[in-house]
Each structure stands twice: as C-alpha cells, then as structure tokens.
Design an enzyme around this catalytic site. Structure first.
Site, PDB file in Angstrom:
ATOM      1  CG  HIS A 144     -12.649  -9.273  15.002  1.00  0.00           C
ATOM      2  ND1 HIS A 144     -11.951  -8.925  14.436  1.00  0.00           N
ATOM      3  CD2 HIS A 144     -12.655 -10.372  15.326  1.00  0.00           C
ATOM      4  CE1 HIS A 144     -10.832  -9.811  14.262  1.00  0.00           C
ATOM      5  NE2 HIS A 144     -11.531 -10.807  14.839  1.00  0.00           N
ATOM      6  CE1 TYR A 257      -6.735 -16.327  11.893  1.00  0.00           C
ATOM      7  CE2 TYR A 257      -8.124 -14.541  10.875  1.00  0.00           C
ATOM      8  CZ  TYR A 257      -7.719 -15.091  12.256  1.00  0.00           C
ATOM      9  OH  TYR A 257      -7.833 -14.487  13.445  1.00  0.00           O
TER      10      TYR A 257
END
Length: 357
Positions: A144, A257
């Site tokens: 990220h 997730y």
C-alpha cells in the site's frame, strides 16, 4: 451484448450496460517486468517503469533500452518498487520528470518522489536526480504505497500515498502522510494554501485514503478524480477536494479479508461519500481521461472499463479487453491522443488500444 454492472453508481442498485463501442489492440512492446507506468515522449517513443526498478525507453519500433538512473535507496519487494513516471508540464523545454518509488529498507520504508532531467537523446539517462518528497513515518512491510501522481494547473504536484496496510488508523491522523494525498511544489515544499499547514504534515491535501491507484486532473471540469482499493469490496471512485476526508477506515463499504467488519459505518458526517463503487472488488489500478469519459484498468477484474458522467453520476458505459485474460496495471491517454495500456505480469506488455466509436 449486455453485461451486469459490477459497481454501484452513487450507492444505488446495479443496472445493465450496453457495449457502446468496439476496441482493437496493437502490441507495442513485450517482456516487460511488471510494468507500472508509461509516459509518451514528445520526440517519439515511451518511458515505462518496471516495478523491479528499471526505467525503460521503448522506441516506436518496439526496441527497448534501459535508462540509466541512480536510486540508491530503492526498495523492491512484494508491492514495493519503482512506480510512476510523470513528465513535467514544461518537459519540452526543461526535460524534467518526476518518479515515485518505495525507498528505504524492509523495516523502514515509504514512498519517495525524485525529480530529474532526461538527457536530450538516446541512449537516455536521468541526470541531476534529487529527492523532493519522502512520506513519513517510515514503516515496516511492503504494501500500500499509493504512488500515483498528477500535476495541477498551478504547477503543484499531487502525490497519492497508501496507508501501509497494517497502519490504516493513521489515515485519519493529520500528523503523518499515511493514507493521504499530498500537494507539493516542484521543489517539494508545502504550498501556503494547503489546508493543513498548521499540522505536522503540512503537505496533506486530503486524507482518509486506503491505497490510491488512480489520480488525474480533469481540466475541462476543473476536477480531481481518484480511485482507490477497498479491502474485500468497497473500491471507490472519488472527486478530491482540498481538505476532504474520504473515510478510511472509519467509514467504508468494504469488509476485511477475514470477513470481519472494518467499521460499522458506511457514511458519517464530514466524510465525502464515493461517487461510484466496485463491489465485489475489481482492484482498479489505472485512471485516464478520454473524450470526457474515465478509463479504468483493473487487476483482479482483468478488464478496461469506460465510465461516463450522466446527470452528475458516473455510469458504466462499456467493458473491454476481457478476452486477453490479463491483469491490467495502467491506462494512459498520451498528449497525442494515443491510448496505452500496461498488463501486469513478469512478461508484461505495452498495448495501444483504439476505440471504434
């Protein structure tokens, strides 16, 4: 043929989409190592970044040659590496460009931006390289980074920065650069009219971002468009305004997730709502303007989408390139009008695409 829309327009129900135009493709170059960004040179040919650390010149005939550059603090691992190449607005006279990349070590790294001068003719090299921005704090891990960039009309530079994945709470704090879009001058200084000049990170332009992968300035509408990855679902298209809070992680349409909720809130007072959502997630990874429409490439979704603004709402106009079954890293509309697409793999391609509409 109609396809079911994979996003939500202004958070309302899905609708059918008609393929409004056909698309043909031409391969300009192959065997690129995870290409990330492309820029067209005014003298002809292209600069392409490879995430593994190479800046490559590709001639009009498809020949490749590595551009000599000096990035001693480049960190390459997982999502980390060399990212965006962006020519300066006055490149024709200055030969100046900027590069974003991950800098540091496994335990202490973040996004850096350098500027340099491209030599006047092949074999190219990047000269007088100097750092103009380093995102702080340095963090551990290789995920990220954001790293997309765009110029504004006043010649300031917007740089998108990721939240570092496990540091997501920092995206709401104004004392660091994680999960932010920053605005700097060509020398890397914070302009006096930035919204948070009182903070410890005066470069901040907007905040509450997760992992920005598309960022462009729309001159015709005087608007900044951006998209970013959600976690599981909740990929967003946003209009960026100075000082805006875009919610991550306190308000999101995505979930973790693991299936756990990131936040109980999808909307909150003071948070800018997304203009368009991709759920399930397609992982948008590139953004460009074409005839007033937005072109979006997707990694997980393995497609090119064309969005059109109708009655102030972005709507899906068509989907393309699904037949090549490739992760698509970037789309770029060159000053010449050529539409270029990069596929994301160790054997990546530079494609030119042509809408026949």
């Amino acid at each position: 043929m109609k396809r079911l829309m994979m996003g939500l327009v202004l958070l309302i129900a899905t609708s059918a989409v008609t393929q409004a135009a056909t698309l043909r493709t031409e391969i300009l170059a192959e065997k690129l190592n995870f290409p990330w960004s492309v820029a067209e040179l005014p003298e002809g040919g292209f600069l392409v970044t490879e995430r593994s650390g190479q800046l490559v010149f590709i001639s009009e005939s498809g020949n490749k040659r590595t551009v000599e550059l000096d990035l001693p603090d480049l960190y390459v691992a997982a999502q980390a590496g060399l990212f965006e190449v962006l020519l300066a607005p006055d490149f024709m006279t200055t030969r100046e460009l900027v590069l974003s990349y991950s800098c540091g070590t496994e335990r202490a790294n973040n996004t850096c931006v350098v500027r340099g001068i491209l030599s006047p003719q092949p074999p190219y090299s990047l000269l007088n390289t100097q750092n103009i921005f380093t995102a702080l704090p340095k963090k551990e891990g290789a995920a990220h980074y954001g790293a997309r960039m765009t110029w504004l009309p006043d010649a300031t530079l917007l740089i998108a920065l990721g939240d570092g994945f496990v540091y997501r709470e920092q995206a709401q704090k104004l004392d660091n650069h994680l999960g932010k879009i920053v605005r700097v001058t060509r020398n890397g200084e914070a302009p006096d009219d930035n919204p948070f000049n009182h903070s410890q990170a005066p470069e901040i332009f907007s905040y509450g971002h997760r992992n920005v992968q598309g960022l462009i300035y729309d001159a015709a509408r005087d608007a900044i468009w951006q998209h970013e990855h959600g976690p599981k679902g909740g990929d967003e298209l946003n209009k960026i305004v100075k000082g805006g809070n875009y919610g991550w992680p306190i308000a999101t349409f995505g979930i973790d997730y693991t299936g756990a909720k990131v936040s109980p809130f999808r909307e909150l007072p003071g948070v800018k709502p997304p203009l368009y959502l991709w759920t399930p997630s397609l992982a948008p990874a590139g953004l460009a303007l074409y005839k007033g429409d937005l072109l979006v490439t997707h990694l997980a979704g393995k497609r090119l989408q064309r969005l059109r603004l109708v009655d102030d709402q972005w709507q899906l106009e068509g989907e393309y390139l699904q037949d090549i079954n490739a992760r698509l890293r970037a789309v770029y509309v060159a000053p010449s009008g050529r539409i270029l697409v990069l596929t994301d793999s160790a054997e990546g391609q530079l494609l030119e695409v042509f809408f026949e509409d």
